[in-house]
Design an enzyme around this catalytic site. Sequence first.
Site, PDB file in Angstrom:
ATOM      1  CG  ASP A  88      51.610  -0.257  72.229  1.00 32.50           C
ATOM      2  OD1 ASP A  88      50.993  -0.461  71.182  1.00 32.50           O
ATOM      3  OD2 ASP A  88      51.113  -0.408  73.366  1.00 32.50           O
ATOM      4  CE  LYS A 123      45.492   2.947  70.633  1.00 33.04           C
ATOM      5  NZ  LYS A 123      45.655   1.775  71.452  1.00 33.04           N
ATOM      6  CG  MET A 167      49.642   9.103  79.584  1.00 30.71           C
ATOM      7  SD  MET A 167      48.274   7.973  79.201  1.00 30.71           S
ATOM      8  CE  MET A 167      47.873   7.335  80.839  1.00 30.71           C
TER       9      MET A 167
END
Length: 263
Positions: free
Chosen positions: A37, A59, A180
Amino acid sequence: MIRPGLVSIVGAGPGDPELITVKALKALRGAEVILYDRLVNEELLSYADARALRIYCGKSPGQHAMTQEMIQRRLIDYSLEGKRVVRLKGGDPFVFGRGGEEALALAARGIPYEVIPGITSAIGAAAASGIPLTHRGVAASFACVTGSRCPGEADRPGGGGPPIRWDLLAHAVDTLVIYMGVGQLKEIRAELLKHGKAGTTPTALIESGTTGRQRTFVSTLAEVHKLAAAVQLSNPALIVVGEAAAIREQLRQLQHQAAVRIG
């Protein structure tokens, strides 16, 4: 008939490559295929066999190298070829890492898998910043939540899902760690204040925790959005809300006082 290879869903830790576990390193060294990742420190890939296939599937907001379905398809396909596969994720694979979805996909196809935990970013970055998530007399509980489900997020790409209960979180736990949440900092602040969280509550911003690029700032809940804009805070970053965030400043003052005495 080829026997399916083992898929290891591995947590790489919060950023510092030295924080990966011994078990995770063993899995990396034995892997024939590694799907990794965006938040994985690429230094870790040097521990893999030189012949291992390395596939980036990270991502970032609004930009995905692969969809989640494509990643799961790759894990299954390589396992069915008999290969030993490592799915390498930042932090812990079961904490906002979608590792549970991958485990379910593998289990549904009868693919052998294991989960190797990693130090999640909330714990690693907070500790590296001098912020104890729990502290006697100050904080007896903490919660980790995503900041990507604020009001209005359902209308954005990737939004939707049940909303976060900011009304409960404002009072239910002593320390709140928000993943996030940089892009929704204003909305998060507004929600917590609306539901009675004191504007004077210490609030920390930790950018690139545990790495050489780490930056940590402490403000109040009422003013934190202004600080984030002033320092141009960017992802990856955590938001820590609670009295425990003030411990960092206490530690810094004590260290400064000790240095003055010694000097």
